[in-house]
Design a protein around this motif. Structure first.
Motif, short mmCIF file in Angstrom:
data_model
loop_
_atom_site.label_atom_id
_atom_site.label_comp_id
_atom_site.label_asym_id
_atom_site.label_seq_id
_atom_site.Cartn_x
_atom_site.Cartn_y
_atom_site.Cartn_z
N LEU A 1 -1.96 -12.57 4.15
CA LEU A 1 -1.24 -12.04 2.99
C LEU A 1 -2.11 -11.05 2.23
O LEU A 1 -1.64 -9.98 1.82
N ARG A 2 -3.37 -11.37 2.04
CA ARG A 2 -4.30 -10.45 1.36
C ARG A 2 -4.40 -9.12 2.11
O ARG A 2 -4.40 -8.06 1.49
N VAL A 3 -4.48 -9.17 3.43
CA VAL A 3 -4.56 -7.95 4.23
C VAL A 3 -3.28 -7.13 4.05
O VAL A 3 -3.34 -5.90 3.88
N LEU A 4 -2.13 -7.78 4.10
CA LEU A 4 -0.87 -7.07 3.94
C LEU A 4 -0.79 -6.38 2.58
O LEU A 4 -0.39 -5.21 2.49
N VAL A 5 -1.18 -7.08 1.52
CA VAL A 5 -1.14 -6.49 0.18
C VAL A 5 -2.14 -5.34 0.08
O VAL A 5 -1.81 -4.26 -0.41
N ALA A 6 -3.36 -5.55 0.57
CA ALA A 6 -4.38 -4.50 0.50
C ALA A 6 -3.96 -3.26 1.27
O ALA A 6 -4.09 -2.13 0.78
N ASP A 7 -3.46 -3.45 2.49
CA ASP A 7 -3.04 -2.31 3.30
C ASP A 7 -1.84 -1.60 2.67
O ASP A 7 -1.76 -0.37 2.68
N SER A 8 -0.92 -2.37 2.13
CA SER A 8 0.24 -1.77 1.47
C SER A 8 -0.22 -0.91 0.29
O SER A 8 0.26 0.22 0.12
N CYS A 9 -1.15 -1.41 -0.49
CA CYS A 9 -1.69 -0.64 -1.62
C CYS A 9 -2.36 0.64 -1.13
O CYS A 9 -2.20 1.70 -1.74
N ALA A 10 -3.11 0.55 -0.05
CA ALA A 10 -3.80 1.73 0.49
C ALA A 10 -2.80 2.79 0.92
O ALA A 10 -3.01 3.99 0.68
N VAL A 11 -1.72 2.37 1.55
CA VAL A 11 -0.68 3.32 1.98
C VAL A 11 -0.04 3.99 0.77
O VAL A 11 0.12 5.21 0.72
N VAL A 12 0.29 3.20 -0.24
CA VAL A 12 0.93 3.76 -1.45
C VAL A 12 -0.03 4.73 -2.13
O VAL A 12 0.37 5.83 -2.55
N ARG A 13 -1.30 4.34 -2.25
CA ARG A 13 -2.28 5.23 -2.89
C ARG A 13 -2.42 6.55 -2.12
O ARG A 13 -2.56 7.61 -2.71
N ALA A 14 -2.40 6.48 -0.80
CA ALA A 14 -2.53 7.68 0.01
C ALA A 14 -1.30 8.57 -0.11
O ALA A 14 -1.41 9.80 -0.13
N GLU A 15 -0.13 7.97 -0.18
CA GLU A 15 1.11 8.73 -0.26
C GLU A 15 1.42 9.24 -1.67
O GLU A 15 2.18 10.19 -1.84
N HIS A 16 0.83 8.57 -2.68
CA HIS A 16 1.10 8.92 -4.09
C HIS A 16 -0.21 8.97 -4.86
O HIS A 16 -0.47 8.12 -5.71
N PRO A 17 -1.05 9.98 -4.57
CA PRO A 17 -2.37 10.04 -5.22
C PRO A 17 -2.26 10.28 -6.73
O PRO A 17 -1.31 10.77 -7.22
N SER B 1 -0.11 0.89 -10.86
CA SER B 1 1.15 1.63 -10.84
C SER B 1 0.95 2.95 -10.11
O SER B 1 -0.19 3.39 -9.89
N TYR B 2 2.06 3.54 -9.75
CA TYR B 2 2.05 4.87 -9.16
C TYR B 2 3.34 5.58 -9.54
O TYR B 2 4.32 4.95 -9.93
N HIS B 3 3.29 6.90 -9.46
CA HIS B 3 4.44 7.72 -9.77
C HIS B 3 5.00 8.27 -8.46
O HIS B 3 4.25 8.74 -7.61
N TYR B 4 6.30 8.20 -8.28
CA TYR B 4 6.93 8.71 -7.07
C TYR B 4 7.95 9.78 -7.42
O TYR B 4 8.50 9.80 -8.52
N VAL B 5 8.15 10.69 -6.47
CA VAL B 5 9.18 11.72 -6.58
C VAL B 5 9.87 11.79 -5.23
O VAL B 5 9.22 12.02 -4.21
N TYR B 6 11.18 11.56 -5.21
CA TYR B 6 11.95 11.66 -3.98
C TYR B 6 12.34 13.11 -3.72
O TYR B 6 12.33 13.95 -4.64
N GLY C 1 10.06 8.32 -10.71
CA GLY C 1 9.84 7.17 -11.57
C GLY C 1 8.48 6.56 -11.30
O GLY C 1 7.66 7.12 -10.56
N ASP C 2 8.26 5.43 -11.91
CA ASP C 2 7.02 4.70 -11.76
C ASP C 2 7.33 3.32 -11.19
O ASP C 2 8.42 2.78 -11.42
N ALA C 3 6.37 2.78 -10.46
CA ALA C 3 6.54 1.46 -9.86
C ALA C 3 5.17 0.78 -9.78
O ALA C 3 4.13 1.46 -9.80
N PRO C 4 5.16 -0.54 -9.69
CA PRO C 4 3.88 -1.21 -9.52
C PRO C 4 3.29 -0.93 -8.13
O PRO C 4 4.02 -0.84 -7.15
N LEU C 5 1.99 -0.82 -8.07
CA LEU C 5 1.28 -0.63 -6.81
C LEU C 5 1.49 -1.84 -5.90
O LEU C 5 1.72 -1.71 -4.71
N ALA C 6 1.39 -3.01 -6.48
CA ALA C 6 1.65 -4.28 -5.79
C ALA C 6 2.39 -5.17 -6.78
O ALA C 6 2.25 -4.99 -7.99
N GLY C 7 3.13 -6.12 -6.27
CA GLY C 7 3.83 -7.00 -7.19
C GLY C 7 4.53 -8.13 -6.49
O GLY C 7 4.63 -8.17 -5.26
#
Length: 134
Positions: free
Chosen positions: A118-134, A51-56, A62-68
């Protein structure tokens, strides 16, 4: 959207279509492997990992799943970071048949797509979210 106490295995067991149910079980393994996180139900139909926490800018947060993903009747819905089509055009060209959504991929069957892509897409998507929402 919030995590629930529903066991994702019970949710998947209730998926009527046998192929969709088997694909959901396989996606759990793929996403668990890629994220290192255990599956958790988010709301009534999304199986999330981490999960990660976001603020617009508006202040909404709110909170959202990192991947799903969600095994819907018509498609498997795999949630990715917004703007994935611009970020990953080469990978999407190799993925196989899909329909794009705002921040998701609609897949008919996992057997129709390249699992490694598909694995690469999910992994890269998670990396982007983690970087944007530490």
């Amino acid at each position: 959207m919030h995590p629930t106490d529903v066991d994702p295995r019970d949710f998947i067991a209730g998926v009527e279509n046998a192929t969709r149910r088997a694909d959901a079980e396989r996606l759990v393994e793929i996403m668990r492997d890629v994220t290192g996180e255990e599956p958790v139900m988010w709301g009534p139909s999304i199986i999330g990992f981490g999960s990660y926490h976001y603020v617009y800018a508006s202040g909404r947060e709110g909170d959202a799943p990192l991947a799903g993903f969600s095994p819907r009747k018509a498609n498997l819905v795999v949630y990715l970071v917004g703007g994935y089509e611009e970020r990953y055009p080469e990978q999407l060209a190799r993925l196989g048949p899909y329909k794009p959504g705002n921040a998701c991929l609609y897949l008919k069957r996992l057997d129709d797509v390249d699992e490694e892509v598909l694995r690469v897409l999910v992994a890269d998507s998670c990396a982007v979210v983690r970087a944007e929402h530490p």
